[in-house]
Design a protein around this motif. Structure first.
Motif, PDB file in Angstrom:
ATOM      1  N   MET A 100      -6.685   0.925   5.566  1.00  0.00           N
ATOM      2  CA  MET A 100      -5.302   0.510   5.396  1.00  0.00           C
ATOM      3  C   MET A 100      -5.163  -0.588   4.343  1.00  0.00           C
ATOM      4  SD  MET A 100      -2.759  -0.888   8.369  1.00  0.00           S
ATOM      5  CE  MET A 100      -3.640  -2.444   8.573  1.00  0.00           C
ATOM      6  N   LEU A 101      -6.115  -1.483   4.298  1.00  0.00           N
ATOM      7  CA  LEU A 101      -6.106  -2.582   3.332  1.00  0.00           C
ATOM      8  C   LEU A 101      -6.085  -2.079   1.896  1.00  0.00           C
ATOM      9  CD1 LEU A 101      -6.387  -5.740   3.587  1.00  0.00           C
ATOM     10  CD2 LEU A 101      -8.812  -5.409   3.085  1.00  0.00           C
ATOM     11  N   ASN A 102      -6.651  -0.899   1.668  1.00  0.00           N
ATOM     12  CA  ASN A 102      -6.796  -0.353   0.323  1.00  0.00           C
ATOM     13  C   ASN A 102      -5.829   0.804   0.067  1.00  0.00           C
ATOM     14  OD1 ASN A 102      -8.945  -2.174  -0.130  1.00  0.00           O
ATOM     15  ND2 ASN A 102     -10.364  -0.778   0.883  1.00  0.00           N
ATOM     16  N   GLN A 103      -4.672   0.746   0.705  1.00  0.00           N
ATOM     17  CA  GLN A 103      -3.655   1.765   0.492  1.00  0.00           C
ATOM     18  C   GLN A 103      -2.342   1.114   0.081  1.00  0.00           C
ATOM     19  OE1 GLN A 103      -3.225   4.834   3.384  1.00  0.00           O
ATOM     20  NE2 GLN A 103      -5.421   5.120   3.672  1.00  0.00           N
ATOM     21  N   ASP A 104      -1.487   1.910  -0.547  1.00  0.00           N
ATOM     22  CA  ASP A 104      -0.146   1.479  -0.929  1.00  0.00           C
ATOM     23  C   ASP A 104       0.878   2.221  -0.074  1.00  0.00           C
ATOM     24  OD1 ASP A 104      -1.161  -0.106  -3.035  1.00  0.00           O
ATOM     25  OD2 ASP A 104      -1.176   1.602  -4.404  1.00  0.00           O
ATOM     26  N   PRO A 105       2.101   1.710  -0.004  1.00  0.00           N
ATOM     27  CA  PRO A 105       3.163   2.482   0.652  1.00  0.00           C
ATOM     28  C   PRO A 105       3.344   3.833  -0.054  1.00  0.00           C
ATOM     29  CG  PRO A 105       3.848   0.200   0.271  1.00  0.00           C
ATOM     30  CD  PRO A 105       2.559   0.399  -0.465  1.00  0.00           C
ATOM     31  N   PRO A 106       3.709   4.909   0.690  1.00  0.00           N
ATOM     32  CA  PRO A 106       4.075   4.911   2.110  1.00  0.00           C
ATOM     33  C   PRO A 106       2.896   5.091   3.071  1.00  0.00           C
ATOM     34  CG  PRO A 106       4.505   7.054   1.178  1.00  0.00           C
ATOM     35  CD  PRO A 106       4.002   6.213   0.033  1.00  0.00           C
ATOM     36  N   GLY A 107       1.719   5.530   2.549  1.00  0.00           N
ATOM     37  CA  GLY A 107       0.580   5.755   3.441  1.00  0.00           C
ATOM     38  C   GLY A 107       0.180   4.498   4.191  1.00  0.00           C
ATOM     39  N   HIS A 108       0.216   3.367   3.513  1.00  0.00           N
ATOM     40  CA  HIS A 108      -0.127   2.102   4.158  1.00  0.00           C
ATOM     41  C   HIS A 108       0.798   1.815   5.329  1.00  0.00           C
ATOM     42  CE1 HIS A 108       0.753  -2.269   4.557  1.00  0.00           C
ATOM     43  NE2 HIS A 108      -0.553  -2.332   4.660  1.00  0.00           N
TER      44      HIS A 108
END
Length: 424
Positions: A100-108
């Motif tokens: 999660m730390l290494n994702q951007d919206p919307p996946g985060h």
């Protein structure tokens, strides 16, 4: 390194990358030079401690620019190159991006909502009594140790390491016999730049150091996460891993990554902040006295101690497109690194930032980040720190350093490995 071309009266750009300098203290003088003269400055990413050289990055040191980068995930991505200064091995990047730390919206946002269902304030608040009893027991043990050692004790070894570790283990639901594994994994991942923490450097067949966040180095942690989740499905309890293990929306690789994130980030936030706060109070006895006599609210003191000693020093983003920041042209693909400890001492935001002011308000520090990636466990961390400091005020009428602290070799975590204190 040199200053900006054409600006002849500006001092040179200091190096704030080398992790070895952080073993002697956070380089606040260098940060001030950067804020005043080079708020967005190129940094060489030289070979150090066996790790190969990299392409360099932009160091962002003013509060306003740090907040902008953290809030603007469309321009400054966590996903493109992940969130550590050094580039991961290209083969490892798809794996690292699962976190999660290494994702951007919307996946985060989807993953954050899933874990938020487990990390509820109500569940966290129920730990107050447990944390209070634990802090009291550990501090009493520290006093017993000091009585047999001329009044001195290492508060990291005697109190703060175990306090952070055992609280996290309770929240996650890790059995007592397995709890030291959490500290081992944290030291290996967080302390990889420090030989005392990480141990012998692991190298691949070509002689290159292996990233501690690579699949090969995390296999044992992930195996354990799967075993623990299976156990929680058979024997559910009131803990985070039980909730995650029963969440149908969460795929097994995502659950493994959550266990990794919560184990490492959840442990090291308090593990770094707690001794930093105690050190600040020992070095400012008048502030400790004001807190002890109730002249300062504990909640505001916690915020100021977090500003003074943020647990995280830096986080990396990657520019998703060409942009401009503080007058500098940033090209798409460039690494952009925010410096939390510098932003927290920015004179443009904080009056007299070099003064520890436990009643400071407002206090918009960025010790837990900002924007979509603001620390998910901030509520739990603040709770633990309030409880620990309250119990320390009761147990330790006098708190003085008995020698210099031993600091972590890291440009990422503001860690303290040893904190010799004279206590009565």
């Amino acid at each position: 390194m040199t200053g900006r071309p054409g600006i002849h009266d500006a001092p040179p750009v200091p190096d704030v990358f080398d992790p070895r300098q952080y073993a002697t203290g956070v380089p606040h003088d260098a940060y001030r030079v950067l804020r005043d003269h080079h708020p967005v400055a190129r940094q060489d990413e030289h070979e150090v401690l066996g790790w190969p050289a990299g392409p360099g990055f932009w160091a962002v040191t003013r509060h306003a620019d740090v907040v902008r980068v953290l809030k603007d995930s469309a321009t400054f991505s966590s996903h493109i190159g992940a969130t550590q200064i050094r580039d991961p091995d290209p083969d490892d990047l798809p794996f690292i991006r699962r976190m999660m730390l290494n994702q951007d919206p919307p996946g985060h946002g989807r993953l954050r909502r899933v874990v938020s269902r487990a990390f509820t304030p109500g569940r966290v608040d129920r730990f107050v009594g447990v944390a209070q009893e634990r802090a009291g027991t550990l501090l009493a043990h520290a006093l017993d140790t000091a009585r047999t050692a001329d009044g001195t004790v290492d508060l990291v070894g005697a109190v703060t390491d175990d306090y952070a570790l055992l609280n996290l283990a309770d929240l996650l639901g890790v059995p007592e016999a397995d709890r030291k594994l959490l500290l081992h994994w944290t030291q290996r991942v967080i302390g990889y730049q420090d030989p005392d923490e990480a141990g012998p450097q692991v190298r691949d067949a070509r002689g290159r150091p292996v990233n501690p966040r690579s699949p090969a180095m995390l296999r044992d942690m992930f195996d354990y996460a799967r075993q623990l989740a299976a156990h929680k499905r058979r024997f559910p309890a009131d803990d985070v891993m039980t909730t995650l293990a029963h969440d149908a929306e969460l795929a097994e690789p995502e659950l493994e990554m959550f266990f990794f994130l919560l184990t490492v980030a959840g442990n090291d936030t308090v593990r770094s902040a707690a001794p930093g706060g105690l050190l600040a109070l020992a070095e400012h006895p008048e502030s400790y006295e004001r807190l002890k006599t109730g002249k300062v609210e504990l909640s505001s003191a916690v915020e100021e101690l977090l500003r003074w000693h943020p647990p995280v020093l830096t986080f990396r983003r990657t520019a998703a497109e060409d942009t401009e920041l503080a007058g500098r042209r940033i090209r798409g693909g460039d690494k952009v690194v925010v410096f939390h400890a510098s932003a927290n001492r920015d004179e443009r935001v904080f009056a007299d930032p070099e003064r520890l002011d436990l009643s400071r308000t407002p206090n918009p520090h960025v010790s837990f980040g900002d924007g979509p990636h603001v620390c998910l466990g901030a509520h739990f961390a603040r709770l633990q720190l309030r409880v620990l400091y309250r119990e320390a005020l009761r147990a330790l009428p006098v708190l003085r350093t008995a020698g210099p602290p031993e600091r972590l070799v890291s440009n990422f975590i503001n860690g303290i490995k040893s904190l010799p204190m004279r206590v009565t």
